[in-house]
Design a protein around this motif. Sequence first.
Motif, PDB file in Angstrom:
ATOM      1  N   LEU A 183       0.835  -1.050  -0.038  1.00  0.00           N
ATOM      2  CA  LEU A 183       0.009   0.023   0.162  1.00  0.00           C
ATOM      3  C   LEU A 183       0.878   1.092  -0.051  1.00  0.00           C
ATOM      4  O   LEU A 183       1.665   1.316   0.904  1.00  0.00           O
ATOM      5  N   GLU A 184       0.790   2.044  -1.105  1.00  0.00           N
ATOM      6  CA  GLU A 184       1.827   3.094  -1.291  1.00  0.00           C
ATOM      7  C   GLU A 184       1.346   4.391  -2.049  1.00  0.00           C
ATOM      8  O   GLU A 184       0.347   3.933  -2.699  1.00  0.00           O
ATOM      9  N   VAL A 185       1.998   5.359  -1.953  1.00  0.00           N
ATOM     10  CA  VAL A 185       1.849   6.464  -2.898  1.00  0.00           C
ATOM     11  C   VAL A 185       3.132   6.273  -3.927  1.00  0.00           C
ATOM     12  O   VAL A 185       4.272   6.253  -3.440  1.00  0.00           O
ATOM     13  N   VAL A 186       2.761   6.549  -5.127  1.00  0.00           N
ATOM     14  CA  VAL A 186       3.666   6.368  -6.086  1.00  0.00           C
ATOM     15  C   VAL A 186       3.783   7.663  -7.029  1.00  0.00           C
ATOM     16  O   VAL A 186       2.570   8.361  -7.078  1.00  0.00           O
ATOM     17  N   GLY A 187       4.917   7.703  -7.873  1.00  0.00           N
ATOM     18  CA  GLY A 187       4.670   8.729  -8.737  1.00  0.00           C
ATOM     19  C   GLY A 187       5.661  10.014  -8.307  1.00  0.00           C
ATOM     20  O   GLY A 187       6.456   9.741  -7.383  1.00  0.00           O
ATOM     21  N   ASN A 188       5.413  11.200  -8.929  1.00  0.00           N
ATOM     22  CA  ASN A 188       6.328  12.205  -8.545  1.00  0.00           C
ATOM     23  C   ASN A 188       5.495  13.330  -8.062  1.00  0.00           C
ATOM     24  O   ASN A 188       4.101  13.083  -8.150  1.00  0.00           O
ATOM     25  N   SER A 189       6.038  14.427  -7.540  1.00  0.00           N
ATOM     26  CA  SER A 189       5.153  15.418  -6.984  1.00  0.00           C
ATOM     27  C   SER A 189       3.879  15.852  -7.893  1.00  0.00           C
ATOM     28  O   SER A 189       2.886  16.301  -7.390  1.00  0.00           O
ATOM     29  N   ASP A 190       3.840  15.816  -9.015  1.00  0.00           N
ATOM     30  CA  ASP A 190       2.938  16.037  -9.974  1.00  0.00           C
ATOM     31  C   ASP A 190       2.000  14.872 -10.296  1.00  0.00           C
ATOM     32  O   ASP A 190       0.822  15.197 -10.814  1.00  0.00           O
ATOM     33  N   THR A 191       2.351  13.725 -10.088  1.00  0.00           N
ATOM     34  CA  THR A 191       1.482  12.499 -10.401  1.00  0.00           C
ATOM     35  C   THR A 191       1.265  11.643  -9.210  1.00  0.00           C
ATOM     36  O   THR A 191       0.662  10.485  -9.533  1.00  0.00           O
ATOM     37  N   PHE A 192       1.627  12.111  -8.004  1.00  0.00           N
ATOM     38  CA  PHE A 192       1.348  11.311  -6.832  1.00  0.00           C
ATOM     39  C   PHE A 192      -0.092  10.292  -6.899  1.00  0.00           C
ATOM     40  O   PHE A 192      -0.971  11.200  -7.189  1.00  0.00           O
TER      41      PHE A 192
END
Length: 150
Positions: A38-47
């Motif tokens: 269970l996580e947050v993935v991506g970059n600051s503009d796509t989290f």
Amino acid sequence: MAQSCPIIVAQYKIRYHATRTEHWNIVVLKSINNAMVLEVVGNSDTFAYVPTNIDNFGRLRDLRGGFLVGHITEDRLVWLIERLREIPVARYDPSFDCQTWVFDALCLLKDDGIVTEDTSERQIRTEFKLEEERWEESEDTVEERLFPRP
């Protein structure tokens, strides 16, 4: 009776990030390798929040161990996945990242009585430092301690 599964905060080595050297997520271990991540993935503009079932957890190349924070029964996994959707995911906010999301998740789950261990930032970082030392020395890591081989 439903199986009780350990919940850990896991850390992974990351490269080429402006401020962090570790990615964090919450993992429900069903076995040494079968896990719900269970996580947050991506970059600051796509989290985005992404729950993923994987069958190679103990063999992930960048895994650097983890910290046991509680337990949950398998029959409550769907509830847990949905509960964590309630945590806001911020985009375009330099103060938000995967570690921020994990702390928010731990606070929510502590209020729910799911997380039982000390979850202060200091405690987690202390445990992660010890876990990384174990990893580098080829000692057992959290999933191996929770699911010892005969």
